[in-house]
Enzyme design. Structure first.
Site, PDB file in Angstrom:
ATOM      1  N   HIS A 135       0.865  -1.182   0.000  1.00 24.71           N
ATOM      2  CA  HIS A 135       0.000   0.000   0.000  1.00 24.71           C
ATOM      3  C   HIS A 135       0.905   1.236   0.000  1.00 24.71           C
ATOM      4  CE1 HIS A 135      -2.855   2.913   1.829  1.00 24.71           C
ATOM      5  NE2 HIS A 135      -3.821   2.095   1.470  1.00 24.71           N
ATOM      6  N   ASP A 213       2.816  -4.589   8.246  1.00 27.27           N
ATOM      7  CA  ASP A 213       1.617  -3.763   8.053  1.00 27.27           C
ATOM      8  C   ASP A 213       0.415  -4.683   8.233  1.00 27.27           C
ATOM      9  OD1 ASP A 213      -0.622  -2.543   7.012  1.00 27.27           O
ATOM     10  OD2 ASP A 213       0.338  -1.859   5.165  1.00 27.27           O
ATOM     11  N   GLN A 216      -4.834  -4.893   7.191  1.00 33.34           N
ATOM     12  CA  GLN A 216      -5.887  -5.760   6.656  1.00 33.34           C
ATOM     13  C   GLN A 216      -6.035  -7.053   7.440  1.00 33.34           C
ATOM     14  OE1 GLN A 216      -8.029  -4.861   4.435  1.00 33.34           O
ATOM     15  NE2 GLN A 216      -7.016  -2.960   3.873  1.00 33.34           N
ATOM     16  N   LYS A 239     -10.342  -0.256  10.702  1.00 33.70           N
ATOM     17  CA  LYS A 239     -10.500  -1.428   9.840  1.00 33.70           C
ATOM     18  C   LYS A 239     -10.798  -2.680  10.652  1.00 33.70           C
ATOM     19  CE  LYS A 239      -7.224   0.238   6.304  1.00 33.70           C
ATOM     20  NZ  LYS A 239      -8.033   0.783   5.217  1.00 33.70           N
ATOM     21  N   CYS A 377      -4.865   2.654  -3.568  1.00 33.36           N
ATOM     22  CA  CYS A 377      -3.584   3.065  -2.992  1.00 33.36           C
ATOM     23  C   CYS A 377      -2.498   2.037  -3.291  1.00 33.36           C
ATOM     24  CB  CYS A 377      -3.689   3.323  -1.479  1.00 33.36           C
ATOM     25  SG  CYS A 377      -4.796   4.653  -1.091  1.00 33.36           S
TER      26      CYS A 377
END
Lengths: 426, 149
Positions: A135, A213, A216, A239, A377
């Site tokens: 991303h 990261d 998600q 999220k 993104c």
């Protein structure tokens, strides 16, 4: 299989996923005359009543600034805020709550690492190793850092449309110049689930610092920073059923102790005089100014909610929806779906023949379905795949296979519209 | 199911998006500009051949949604033979149409009036004006990049 990818059910109870929808007030509305079908969860998830109540309850009963007052409300606010830190430490299985820094989200977490650990430890000639599926939030902060330090970026390649990392040559990429490996746990475009523990383990053997990261993955599956073995892990509250503007950066305590502060201001200092200041210990050293107190408290409520449902159950549901969507959507003529066929997360990006993503999303919206259309993104990844944009459906615990059937039928209707309406005019 | 969208996706728009006019390279062009929509990554480049201040020829390349492509295509047919000032005036009227759905009296928009439905979809206004920004930037200078942001 890696530790965080094996999902043994903690119990055998079955969950009525459709019934969970009752916990989410926003889902009960019509859009353009049709029942809302929310499939933009990779962008942000909806919030259960318990999280909304935590947010409101804090402002209605306990609102005061933290770490400052000695009055009753300030004590309550401080206890709730620091309690949220302990809750987040349990959620991630951190060794101690001092390893939890509250942020505005994943982007801020990554920027914090780049501007503190990165600024101190990287120099000209060093390599920051990323992957081709990152991303923008896990690319741009490192580009800025590279510009300041003379370090350069390198990217682990992926295998075409299937979107898996090519790990057979990982050792070749982990050269002595590599000082940091930063990668996404789950791709927000491809739905690829990367083997975080394997990547971190191989990097760690070479003394390479790792950042995951988890934007998600945090709300979608069990996360254990000790099993993954990462140095840093960043997540976004919004999220994972939490409020916008809330998030967590996990940092291994040895790393945090060896990092300069980033933002300066109140609450992060031990003492200040006109020309010199000293800092608090982590994590407070990295939380300047009044934090998002309500956000942290409501994020803790979101963590309670997810654990009450069961994160192993959510992960199973997520993968079932991803697999079901893959089967249903790829049966549509001319549809090209990105990402792996097996072991994928509940996010599917696709091209519906030559119908542009913005047209698909506009038509889906008329049918009450919220999709995302664009580059997500992920512009470098899109360019690599020879695409400008895709449509994306991303699922969460309140979505069902019936809804994927509805999505499939709607996409079929959209195809029909563009086929039958294309007779040439003057 | 999609009857509501018929005013946005008019037959002329679908037709021009499938078979864009004046699409491709323009040999001998002397003015160029590229337009980008950061929202979706779409880009359109416009090449113009000027004769004095008259648009002798104009073509576009690039990718975009049906609205963006059709708008670029209809625009090229509308601008050919116009002077720079006429092109600017036409864009002002077109811009007003896609923002409000209303065209000034005597606007003489011709086929451009098929974009009258865009104003009800605020997120799509940028798609409709992307090529126009690029075309006007091309005529105003030589090599420019413009963005809808």
């Amino acid at each position: 299989m890696t530790a965080e990818m094996t999902l043994p059910p903690t119990n055998t109870r079955t969950i009525d996923w459709a019934a969970l929808r009752e916990d989410f007030p926003i889902l009960h509305q019509r859009v353009h005359g049709r029942p809302l079908l929310y499939l933009d969860n990779a962008a942000t998830t909806q919030k259960p009543r318990a999280v909304l109540d935590a947010l409101c309850g804090y402002y209605e009963r306990d609102n005061a600034n933290v770490h400052r007052g000695v009055h009753e409300l300030s004590n309550r606010a401080t206890a709730a805020y620091e309690g949220a830190r302990e809750r987040a430490a349990r959620f991630l299985n951190a060794r101690r709550s001092e390893e939890i820094i509250f942020t505005r989200g994943t982007t801020e977490g990554i920027n914090l690492v780049a501007n503190t650990w990165g600024a101190k430890h990287l120099q000209s000639g060093d390599v920051i190793l990323l992957t081709e599926m990152e991303h923008h939030s896990n690319i741009v902060p490192w580009q800025l850092l590279a510009g300041r330090t003379g370090a350069r970026l390198a990217f682990l390649p992926i295998t075409g449309d299937e979107g898996l990392l090519d790990l057979s040559r990982l050792d070749e990429w982990l050269t002595t110049d590599v000082k940091l490996l930063a990668f996404t746990h789950i791709s927000n475009t491809l739905g690829t689930i990367n083997p975080a523990a394997q990547l971190c383990s191989q990097a760690r053997q070479r003394g390479i610092v790792t950042l995951v990261d988890a934007a998600q993955s945090a709300g979608h599956r069990p996360l254990d920073v000790q099993a993954i073995g990462c140095d840093f892990l960043a997540l976004s509250g919004h999220k994972m059923c939490g409020p916008t503007g809330s998030g967590v950066l996990y940092g291994r305590i040895e790393r945090l102790a060896d990092m300069p502060p980033w933002h300066g201001g109140g609450d992060m200092i031990e003492s200040v005089d006109y020309h010199h200041s000293t800092w608090k210990q982590p994590p407070h050293k990295f939380e300047a100014g009044t934090p998002n107190i309500a956000g942290a408290i409501a994020l803790a409520a979101a963590m309670d909610y997810l654990d009450a449902v069961g994160r192993d159950k959510i992960a199973q549901h997520d993968e079932e929806l991803g697999a079901y969507a893959f089967e249903r959507l790829t049966a549509l003529k001319g549809l090209r779906l990105l990402g792996p066929r097996l072991g994928r997360a509940g996010v599917v990006s696709f091209m519906l023949g030559d119908i542009h993503a913005h047209d698909v999303v506009t038509f889906a919206d008329q049918a009450g379905i919220a999709l995302r259309g664009g580059h997500h993104c992920n512009q470098p990844l899109m360019k690599k795949l020879g695409l400008e944009s895709t449509s994306r459906a991303s699922f969460y615990l309140y979505n069902t296979t019936d809804e994927i059937d509805r999505l499939t039928e709607t996409l079929r209707e959209i195809q029909k519209y563009f086929t039958t309406a294309s007779a040439p005019s003057a | 199911m999609f009857d509501n969208l018929n005013d946005l996706y008019q037959q002329v728009i679908l037709d021009h998006s499938k078979a864009p006019r004046n699409f491709g390279e323009l040999p001998g062009a002397d003015h160029f500009a590229e337009g980008r929509n950061p929202l979706c990554g779409d880009q359109v480049s416009v090449a113009v051949k000027m004769q004095g201040d008259v648009i002798e020829d104009i073509r576009f390349k690039g990718s975009g949604c049906a609205i963006a492509k059709a708008s670029a295509s209809v625009m090229t047919t509308a601008l050919k033979g116009k002077t720079l000032n006429e092109a600017r005036t036409l864009f002002e009227k077109f811009h007003e149409l896609v923002l409000t759905g209303q065209a000034a009296p005597c606007a003489q928009l011709g086929k451009l009036s098929v974009f009258g439905g865009v104003h009800r979809y605020p997120a799509r206004v940028k798609c409709a004006i992307l090529a126009w920004h690029a075309a006007l930037a091309a005529m105003a200078g030589d090599q420019k990049k413009v963005s809808t942001e």
